[in-house]
Design a protein around this motif. Sequence first.
Motif, PDB file in Angstrom:
ATOM      1  N   GLN A 146       2.116   5.947  19.160  1.00 29.28           N
ATOM      2  CA  GLN A 146       3.013   6.760  18.342  1.00 29.28           C
ATOM      3  C   GLN A 146       3.524   5.977  17.138  1.00 29.28           C
ATOM      4  N   ALA A 147       3.837   4.705  17.339  1.00 26.11           N
ATOM      5  CA  ALA A 147       4.284   3.877  16.215  1.00 26.11           C
ATOM      6  C   ALA A 147       3.174   3.709  15.189  1.00 26.11           C
ATOM      7  N   VAL A 148       1.942   3.504  15.654  1.00 27.47           N
ATOM      8  CA  VAL A 148       0.806   3.339  14.744  1.00 27.47           C
ATOM      9  C   VAL A 148       0.522   4.647  14.000  1.00 27.47           C
ATOM     10  N   HIS A 149       0.619   5.775  14.699  1.00 24.72           N
ATOM     11  CA  HIS A 149       0.408   7.069  14.042  1.00 24.72           C
ATOM     12  C   HIS A 149       1.427   7.274  12.923  1.00 24.72           C
ATOM     13  N   HIS A 150       2.666   6.857  13.164  1.00 23.93           N
ATOM     14  CA  HIS A 150       3.701   7.014  12.135  1.00 23.93           C
ATOM     15  C   HIS A 150       3.419   6.102  10.939  1.00 23.93           C
ATOM     16  N   ILE A 151       2.938   4.909  11.188  1.00 28.34           N
ATOM     17  CA  ILE A 151       2.567   4.018  10.081  1.00 28.34           C
ATOM     18  C   ILE A 151       1.476   4.665   9.233  1.00 28.34           C
ATOM     19  N   ALA A 152       0.491   5.281   9.892  1.00 29.74           N
ATOM     20  CA  ALA A 152      -0.582   5.946   9.165  1.00 29.74           C
ATOM     21  C   ALA A 152      -0.039   7.081   8.294  1.00 29.74           C
ATOM     22  N   THR A 153       0.943   7.822   8.818  1.00 34.69           N
ATOM     23  CA  THR A 153       1.559   8.891   8.031  1.00 34.69           C
ATOM     24  C   THR A 153       2.289   8.326   6.821  1.00 34.69           C
ATOM     25  N   LEU A 154       2.996   7.229   7.008  1.00 40.98           N
ATOM     26  CA  LEU A 154       3.719   6.600   5.901  1.00 40.98           C
ATOM     27  C   LEU A 154       2.772   6.110   4.816  1.00 40.98           C
ATOM     28  N   LEU A 155       1.587   5.632   5.229  1.00 39.71           N
ATOM     29  CA  LEU A 155       0.621   5.100   4.270  1.00 39.71           C
ATOM     30  C   LEU A 155      -0.327   6.164   3.735  1.00 39.71           C
ATOM     31  N   ASN A 156      -0.233   7.384   4.298  1.00 38.81           N
ATOM     32  CA  ASN A 156      -1.087   8.486   3.860  1.00 38.81           C
ATOM     33  C   ASN A 156      -2.565   8.173   4.089  1.00 38.81           C
ATOM     34  N   VAL A 157      -2.879   7.645   5.282  1.00 40.30           N
ATOM     35  CA  VAL A 157      -4.251   7.320   5.658  1.00 40.30           C
ATOM     36  C   VAL A 157      -4.502   7.830   7.075  1.00 40.30           C
ATOM     37  N   PRO A 158      -5.767   7.959   7.492  1.00 37.42           N
ATOM     38  CA  PRO A 158      -6.046   8.386   8.870  1.00 37.42           C
ATOM     39  C   PRO A 158      -5.539   7.367   9.889  1.00 37.42           C
ATOM     40  N   GLN A 166       0.820  -1.208   0.000  1.00 41.41           N
ATOM     41  CA  GLN A 166       0.000   0.000   0.000  1.00 41.41           C
ATOM     42  C   GLN A 166       0.855   1.259   0.000  1.00 41.41           C
ATOM     43  N   GLY A 167       1.875   1.283   0.829  1.00 43.69           N
ATOM     44  CA  GLY A 167       2.700   2.475   0.947  1.00 43.69           C
ATOM     45  C   GLY A 167       3.549   2.742  -0.274  1.00 43.69           C
TER      46      GLY A 167
END
Length: 486
Positions: free
Chosen positions: A239-251, A66-67
């Motif tokens: 924080q780790a999950v939030h960063h994953i969301a940023t990497l994938l460009n999703v909420p 996805q990313g």
Amino acid sequence: MVSIRTAAPALLLILAGCVSGPDHKPPEMPLPAKFSEGGTKMNGDVASSQWWTAFGDSKLNAFAAQGLAQNLTIQQTLERINQAEAAVVTAGAGGLPSLTLSGENTTSGQRGTSALRSVTGTRNSTGASASVSWLLDLWGQYRRAQEGANASLDAAYSSVDAARLTYLQDLATSYVNARYYQSLVAIAQENLKSRRDTLSLTKFQLEAGAASRLDVVQAEGLVNSTLSTIPGYEIGYRQAVHHIATLLNVPSSTIIAQMQGGGKQPVFRGSVRSGVPADLIRNRPDIRIAERTLAASTAQIGVAEAKLYPSITLSGSISPSYIHNSGSTSGNLTSWSFGPTLNLPIFDGGALRAGVKNAQSSSRENYLAWQQTVRTAIQQVEDALSAVTRDAQTVAALHAQVKSYQEALQLSTASYKDGASSLLDVLDAQRNVTAAQQSLAQAVQSSANNYVLLNVAIGAGYVPASKANVAQAPAKVVKVSAKKVN
């Protein structure tokens, strides 16, 4: 005797073949035949190696795919390819003829009295012009500029590969860390249940007169100590999950929903072929970027040297015009001109020669930067390889330690119930179990992250296996010396 009319075109053809400045040659440097803890077998093209699938985690596999399609940093580097392609056109345009067309129409008139008589009249003027100019690239200034722009375009393609590799490392590390914090939360909750059971047992023994108030307070303290650690673990997980969301460009809520329920820590099983140091020249995008940057700076030497020599510009223009006066005569006029212009750089205060020295120094600097990039890449592989080869030993030893401490906790608890040992023995055993479990979780996390680092260090996995690279113009493979470093 050869006439000037015959000799001039021949001279221009000879001069057109001249290109100032040095030609770029693939840089070389001595490399060891193998990594300090690696083998001598070379790696092939590892760009399509989906190394993250070795974790056997379907969510991580989905996130990786996805990313690669949605990551904003990768999309930014793709735009830089468009910019570099435009720069190639711009660099080559200076050596081509330029043609400019223009046209105009003007209407003017007079109305009023002059010298006691009425004056009226209208004048309509129409004109056009065509101008052509061609700077003869006798010394290859624009050919070198285009050569440098093409090298920068290659570097832009490799920048996409580097961005993908960085993304995969960031994503896999963040995912490993998220699962690590989830494991710590699970360990804390499991130990919290055990310590609450111990607290209940201690309170029961206090009522029976077999325990003191001190024992109860100590048991309560251990329960509260465990409760205090859980929020910190949950913060790290979020924080780790939030960063994953940023990497994938999703909420973030999307990733949180997918990660809920916990999951096992990613564990790498198998082996990694590290290849040999020479493989890094082909497989590492950052090394290709450094080499292409060197090629671009080498071309700039030729651009700077060409400015030292005379230049000839052929130019010409034609301007037809038509004038119509109301009530009087009309007519047209056509003017034209053509001729060469010779520019001789005689005195410039040393600016042009300083430009050559600057370009030469920049090229030497980029060669040293290329060497440094290769050396750093070798170190990164050797560091990660050393860790990966030893992580399994650490994990195995900690597994055994956890098992031993869990058995010790069972024995101390049973002994405490029978009154044969003190509560302190039980509390110490619980602390030992918790510390061992946390150490094991951290070792598994380190092992997974070192596996990620090793694959990224050898330049693996930045091209999706099911798709061709978005840029169908990979940078050139650079040959290096086969000499061994003593």
